[in-house]
Scaffold this motif. Structure first.
Motif, mmCIF file in Angstrom:
data_model
loop_
_atom_site.group_PDB
_atom_site.id
_atom_site.type_symbol
_atom_site.label_atom_id
_atom_site.label_comp_id
_atom_site.label_asym_id
_atom_site.label_seq_id
_atom_site.Cartn_x
_atom_site.Cartn_y
_atom_site.Cartn_z
ATOM 1 N N UNK A 75 44.819 36.988 40.898
ATOM 2 C CA UNK A 75 45.632 36.723 42.089
ATOM 3 C C UNK A 75 45.956 35.245 42.198
ATOM 4 N N UNK A 76 44.963 34.388 41.923
ATOM 5 C CA UNK A 76 45.211 32.948 42.020
ATOM 6 C C UNK A 76 46.211 32.495 40.977
ATOM 7 N N UNK A 77 46.090 33.041 39.747
ATOM 8 C CA UNK A 77 47.044 32.613 38.714
ATOM 9 C C UNK A 77 48.438 33.133 39.051
ATOM 10 N N UNK A 78 48.508 34.333 39.633
ATOM 11 C CA UNK A 78 49.826 34.846 40.001
ATOM 12 C C UNK A 78 50.446 34.016 41.102
ATOM 13 N N UNK A 79 49.598 33.485 42.004
ATOM 14 C CA UNK A 79 50.138 32.582 43.032
ATOM 15 C C UNK A 79 50.600 31.289 42.389
ATOM 16 N N UNK A 80 49.830 30.818 41.426
ATOM 17 C CA UNK A 80 50.138 29.532 40.802
ATOM 18 C C UNK A 80 51.420 29.615 40.001
#
Lengths: 385, 211, 201
Positions: free
Chosen positions: A97-102
């Motif tokens: 999820x964090x990488x997709x936000x990034x």
């Protein structure tokens, strides 16, 4: 030096304690069957009552954050499995999820539903095993634990046929999931979920009315709500103290806003409330699972534009968090435009939930310390990373 | 919730003397942060926690970042006298970026449900002036996390109350998460190392006659 | 009545105890090694290299592209390319590895090598009785120990193997059709090369 030898540094207002007094300094752990891993607590005891407690950890520190800086984004996914090694799917989800936000990657609908299903199955067996371990620590000699593990085995069989491994799943990818459900998986999952309420009823019949459990857990380890919020406690511990904060409802990540479930809350904030929280949360999880499995849409499970190798997000940073079974699991990633993250930080719920261990244990006996630690639900892989 | 610009103005009026900057964020995550100066860090944090509109009562994440000195080359146009004629010439100038350690805090509000607000505090340099105000008196959740930042990065937090190493053992002397940390060459090497480990393994094994 | 909760609990354990004689579901222990559970189809432990046909050296699908070596998170794969080339299943000349070592004491069974391989040549095996009594020696597997035939692959992962075989058969037949068309073209009357520039007087 362990902080207890220089007491003025820790508590400047306290009187200096000398050996003439009747206090016993004991290190509980790191080799201890009830400390949930290699975890040490430096206890200062007045007879049997705890006067001071300092947790010491770092025995399982594997330097995950630095390894994350030398691996590329894809290569860190198997390492996130090993953080909270019981709940590997939710760790994967938080990181992905964090990488997709990034990087600004979107996820197809079927993949979101699959993520919810596996994450809720993970929450189910995590809470079951937490109750089992809590009872084990209390001296129930393993009977509830073995019943819990029997149910967990069914879910682990499901995960093995889905992702290939029982515990370290390495299942989520940026923009979806690694592979789709094999043939017959949904029916097997449905039968496991259908049988679970019967198991929960039997489990509760065994435990919830038990007088020994009640005497040992009620009014023990009380955590007031204001202290819980200020100390950053999240997860079932926070909700047992009466604070309505569930990240699935607040952030609405994934497709959780499509499911109808309530967030159970406790009143007293003692160990019994935390135990009941987990039982009630399991029942809510079963509701979510029933809805998700019955409304699972067809479609792709991976964003077709998602890159498996050589992902280079634009320079920037992102903080993504999910409601892991233990609390708020967050990943903070800083990218400098290269294939490896510049800073890779894990916000571990187990570590933050240990902040007020001392406050909860003061005045209680050593036996209660074990019970309180069991109710915090820590996994050392997450505390130390 | 208010935008970051409005928040900056409010903070500057509420805590006089505070110097606050907005640090943009290049990624699609849309999480720009506020850079707060060291002297007013704790006052700004107290205001963020206690103000009735903001109520940031939950510090979710506190972490450190190491920014070592980098040399960047910039092309600038200057007027120079070449062969007696003043011309505009492109010159490559080397600039060194500032080197500092940074503490980043992510704040949420459990009471009002908004967030995240990202605030940053920077030290003066990476070598000797590495103190920052501790936000543990404001948010107790920073207690272990600031200890971890001290342990792994070397930032000394004033006012913490119990600043000692948390993950490394107490007699350890370096700060492992810094970019210039070199791990000690004292572990045993297996027969199939790679890359850097292969080079170091070769130093431990006697040179064999190459086939 | 005081103790009613405990009695209810004892009834529950009694039901489990007595029931384990009659209900199969309550007695879940598998008496290993006399009884063994069959591994699930997707189970993964360590990687292995697939070869087509009978000859492990000639039929090895690996072309030493080193993508698995680069993507492996703990860097347990070590490849040295051979200088020579050999033909692959469509007849194109490919490199192949002279040395392909996997250190299975380092391998964490993540399966990323199998996921990124563009030639379907490294797949996840299901063997788990791999312990040895030497410290490092027998936990370093070389190319010969890693190479297993496509029939073995089809036995342990039937769905994957049949899908990959079907795909490779299709690619091969397309390549053969193209080769046949290219071989047949010069037999047809040569198409006169049309002048691209008008000849100006």
């Amino acid at each position: 030096m362990n902080g207890l030898t220089d007491k003025t540094a820790l508590n400047p207002g306290a009187a200096r304690v000398t050996l003439d007094h009747d206090l016993l300094e004991v290190a509980m752990g790191p080799h201890h069957p009830s400390t949930h891993g290699v975890f040490r607590m430096n206890l200062v005891l007045d007879g049997e009552t705890v006067v001071r407690l300092k947790p010491v950890f770092g025995y399982l520190h594997r330097n995950h954050e630095k390894i994350g800086e030398s691996n590329n984004y894809l290569g860190s996914i198997p390492y996130t499995d090993r953080l909270d090694y019981i709940c590997s799917m939710t760790n994967n989800w938080a990181y992905v999820l964090s990488v997709e936000k990034l990087a600004g990657i979107s996820v197809p609908e079927r993949a979101e539903y699959i993520r919810v299903i596996v994450a809720e199955l993970t929450r189910l067996f995590n809470h079951t095993c937490q109750v089992g371990f809590l009872l084990q620590d209390m001296g129930a000699l393993g009977t509830p634990l073995m019943y819990a593990f029997r149910e967990r085995e069914k879910i682990l069989d499901l995960f093995e046929s889905l992702s290939g491994a029982r515990m370290m799943h390495n299942y989520m990818r940026f923009g979806g999931c690694r592979c789709d459900f094999p043939a017959g998986w949904v029916e097997r999952a449905r039968s496991v979920v259908a049988h679970y309420p019967t198991f929960l009823d039997q489990f509760e019949a065994l435990l919830s009315g038990n007088e020994i459990l009640k005497v040992r857990t009620q009014k023990v380890g009380v955590l007031p709500a204001a202290l819980a919020i200020n100390a950053g406690i999240t997860g079932p511990m926070l909700r047992a103290s009466g604070v309505n904060y569930d990240i699935r409802k607040v952030d609405k990540y994934g497709v959780y806003d499509r499911f109808d479930f309530s967030v159970p809350m406790g009143e007293h904030g003692d160990v019994y409330d935390r135990y009941m929280m987990r039982i009630l949360e399991m029942r809510e999880t079963l509701k979510i699972l029933n809805q998700a499995i019955s409304t699972l849409p067809e479609g792709p499970i991976l964003d077709p534009k998602a890159k498996l190798r050589n992902l280079r997000p634009k320079a920037g940073e992102a903080y993504g968090r999910i409601e892991a079974p233990k609390g708020e699991l967050g990943f903070y990633l800083i990218s400098d435009g290269g294939p490896n993250p510049y800073r890779y930080r894990i916000r571990p719920p187990s570590l933050i939930n240990l902040t007020i261990l001392e406050d909860m244990c003061l005045g209680h006996t050593v036996a209660d310390v074990v019970v309180i630690l069991g109710s915090v639900d820590i996994v050392l892989g997450e505390v130390d990373r | 919730m208010q935008t970051l610009e409005q928040l900056k103005v409010r903070l500057e009026t509420a805590v006089p003397g505070a110097r606050i900057e907005i640090v943009p964020n290049g990624s699609p995550a849309n999480q720009p942060s506020l850079l707060i100066d060291r002297e007013h860090g704790r006052a700004v944090a107290k205001f963020l926690r206690d103000d009735s509109d903001l109520r940031f009562d939950y510090a979710s994440n506190a972490t450190g970042v190491d920014w070592p000195e980098k040399t960047i080359k910039e092309k600038i146009k200057t007027r120079k006298i070449v062969d007696g004629v003043e011309k505009e010439v492109e010159e490559v100038v080397e600039k060194k970026t500032a080197a500092y350690l940074e503490a980043v805090y992510h704040l949420y509000s459990m009471a009002l449900g908004h967030g995240p607000l990202v605030i940053r505090l920077r030290t003066e340099n990476r070598s000797d002036k590495v103190t920052l105000p501790s936000l543990t008196p404001i948010w107790r959740s920073c207690e272990f996390q600031e200890r971890e930042i001290f342990d792994l990065f070397g930032i000394v937090f004033e006012g913490h109350g119990d600043l000692r190493r948390i993950l490394m053992w107490d007699e350890f002397t370096d700060h492992p998460m810094r970019k210039d940390y070199v791990d000690p060459d004292d572990y045993e090497y297996e027969p199939t190392p790679h890359d850097r480990v292969l080079e170091r393994a070769r130093l431990h094994y006697p040179p064999e006659a190459t086939a | 009545m005081l103790g009613s909760g405990i009695i209810r609990g004892m009834i529950e354990t009694g039901r489990n105890f007595v029931g384990s004689y009659f209900v199969k579901d309550r007695l879940t222990t598998v008496q290993y090694p006399e009884e063994k559970l069959a591994p699930q189809e997707n189970a993964r432990t360590i990687p292995f290299l697939v070869y087509d046909g009978d000859d492990a050296a000639a039929g090895l699908r690996c072309t030493a592209c080193t993508i698995c070596e680069q993507e492996c998170p703990p860097k347990c794969i070590y490849i040295i390319k051979d200088k020579a080339k050999k033909p692959d299943f469509v007849g194109k000349m490919q490199l192949f590895p002279a040395v392909f070592d996997i250190d299975i004491s380092v391998c964490m069974s993540c399966g990323i090598c199998a996921e990124v391989c563009p030639f379907e040549s490294i797949k996840m095996d299901q063997v788990f009785t791999l312990s040895s009594d030497t410290r490092f020696g027998s936990l370093l597997l070389h190319k010969e120990q890693l190479a297993k035939s496509n029939d073995y692959f089809r036995k342990i992962h039937p769905t994957d193997a049949t899908a990959i075989d079907a795909e490779r058969a299709e690619t091969k037949s397309k390549a053969e059709a193209k080769a046949r068309a290219a071989a047949a073209a010069p037999a047809a009357p040569a198409v006169p090369a049309a002048p691209t520039k008008a000849v100006t007087p």
